[in-house]
Design a protein around this motif. Structure first.
Motif, PDB file in Angstrom:
ATOM      1  N   TYR A  29      51.506  -8.584 -45.266  1.00 20.93           N
ATOM      2  CA  TYR A  29      50.991  -7.340 -45.394  1.00 20.93           C
ATOM      3  C   TYR A  29      49.708  -7.237 -44.783  1.00 20.93           C
ATOM      4  O   TYR A  29      49.696  -5.940 -44.026  1.00 20.93           O
ATOM      5  CB  TYR A  29      51.129  -6.927 -46.861  1.00 20.93           C
ATOM      6  CG  TYR A  29      50.720  -5.355 -47.271  1.00 20.93           C
ATOM      7  CD1 TYR A  29      51.543  -4.644 -47.107  1.00 20.93           C
ATOM      8  CD2 TYR A  29      49.407  -5.250 -47.714  1.00 20.93           C
ATOM      9  CE1 TYR A  29      51.166  -3.152 -47.482  1.00 20.93           C
ATOM     10  CE2 TYR A  29      48.953  -3.734 -47.595  1.00 20.93           C
ATOM     11  CZ  TYR A  29      49.825  -2.799 -47.527  1.00 20.93           C
ATOM     12  OH  TYR A  29      49.537  -1.619 -47.709  1.00 20.93           O
ATOM     13  N   GLU A  32      50.278  -6.945 -40.798  1.00 23.68           N
ATOM     14  CA  GLU A  32      51.150  -6.012 -40.280  1.00 23.68           C
ATOM     15  C   GLU A  32      50.338  -4.621 -40.456  1.00 23.68           C
ATOM     16  O   GLU A  32      50.533  -3.695 -39.683  1.00 23.68           O
ATOM     17  CB  GLU A  32      52.372  -5.734 -41.267  1.00 23.68           C
ATOM     18  CG  GLU A  32      53.246  -6.806 -41.062  1.00 23.68           C
ATOM     19  CD  GLU A  32      54.498  -6.739 -42.011  1.00 23.68           C
ATOM     20  OE1 GLU A  32      54.438  -6.152 -42.884  1.00 23.68           O
ATOM     21  OE2 GLU A  32      55.544  -7.623 -41.607  1.00 23.68           O
ATOM     22  N   ASN A  33      49.248  -4.539 -41.317  1.00 20.44           N
ATOM     23  CA  ASN A  33      48.494  -3.423 -41.603  1.00 20.44           C
ATOM     24  C   ASN A  33      47.122  -3.477 -41.161  1.00 20.44           C
ATOM     25  O   ASN A  33      46.147  -2.632 -41.373  1.00 20.44           O
ATOM     26  CB  ASN A  33      48.655  -2.803 -43.038  1.00 20.44           C
ATOM     27  CG  ASN A  33      50.027  -2.254 -43.315  1.00 20.44           C
ATOM     28  OD1 ASN A  33      50.352  -1.481 -43.020  1.00 20.44           O
ATOM     29  ND2 ASN A  33      50.677  -3.325 -44.122  1.00 20.44           N
ATOM     30  N   ASP A  34      46.993  -4.355 -40.294  1.00 19.28           N
ATOM     31  CA  ASP A  34      45.341  -4.541 -39.633  1.00 19.28           C
ATOM     32  C   ASP A  34      44.393  -4.673 -40.848  1.00 19.28           C
ATOM     33  O   ASP A  34      43.253  -4.077 -40.478  1.00 19.28           O
ATOM     34  CB  ASP A  34      45.402  -3.276 -38.593  1.00 19.28           C
ATOM     35  CG  ASP A  34      46.408  -3.517 -37.598  1.00 19.28           C
ATOM     36  OD1 ASP A  34      46.390  -4.789 -36.997  1.00 19.28           O
ATOM     37  OD2 ASP A  34      46.465  -2.523 -36.678  1.00 19.28           O
TER      38      ASP A  34
END
Length: 113
Positions: A29, A32-34
Motif C-alpha cells: 500500500y 503504491e501510494n508513494d
C-alpha cells in the motif's frame, strides 16, 4: 521487520501468517501510494532526542559535581581552620616554654653569682 510481525502476533493475536500478510499489505500500500518514509526527518528527530538526553545527563552530572564540590570545599576549609588554630596554639605553647626556660636559665645564673 521480524519485531513488527512478533508484535502483531502478541498484541493483536494474529497468526504468524496473518501478521506477515498484514505487513506485506502495508508495504504494498505504501509503495503504491508513494508513501515513502522521510528518513531525514526520522534520523533528525532521533538525533535531537539523543542530543536532548545528553544535555539533560550533562546538566544532572554537573549539578551533582557542583553539590559535592561545595561539600568538599566546606570540609577542606573547616580542616584548614582547625589546623591553623592548632598550629597557633602549639606556637603559643612553644613560646611559653621557651620563655619559662629562659627565665629558669636566668635565675640559675643569678643564683650562682
Amino acid at each position: 521487520m521480524e519485531n513488527l510481525i512478533t508484535k502483531l502476533q502478541e498484541e493483536v493475536g494474529l497468526t504468524s501468517e496473518q501478521a506477515q500478510n498484514a505487513v506485506e499489505c502495508m508495504k504494498k500500500y505504501m509503495l503504491e501510494n508513494d508513501m515513502v518514509p522521510d528518513w531525514d526527518d526520522f534520523f533528525r528527530a532521533k538525533a535531537q532526542k539523543m542530543t536532548d538526553k545528553a544535555k539533560e545527563t550533562y546538566a544532572h552530572v554537573s549539578e551533582k559535581v557542583s553539590e559535592n564540590s561545595k561539600e568538599w570545599t566546606e570540609k577542606i576549609n573547616d580542616f584548614t581552620e582547625k589546623s591553623s588554630t592548632a598550629i597557633d596554639e602549639l606556637s603559643d605553647k612553644a613560646a611559653e616554654k621557651i620563655k619559662d626556660l629562659r627565665n629558669k636559665a636566668a635565675d640559675f645564673i643569678a643564683d650562682k653569682d
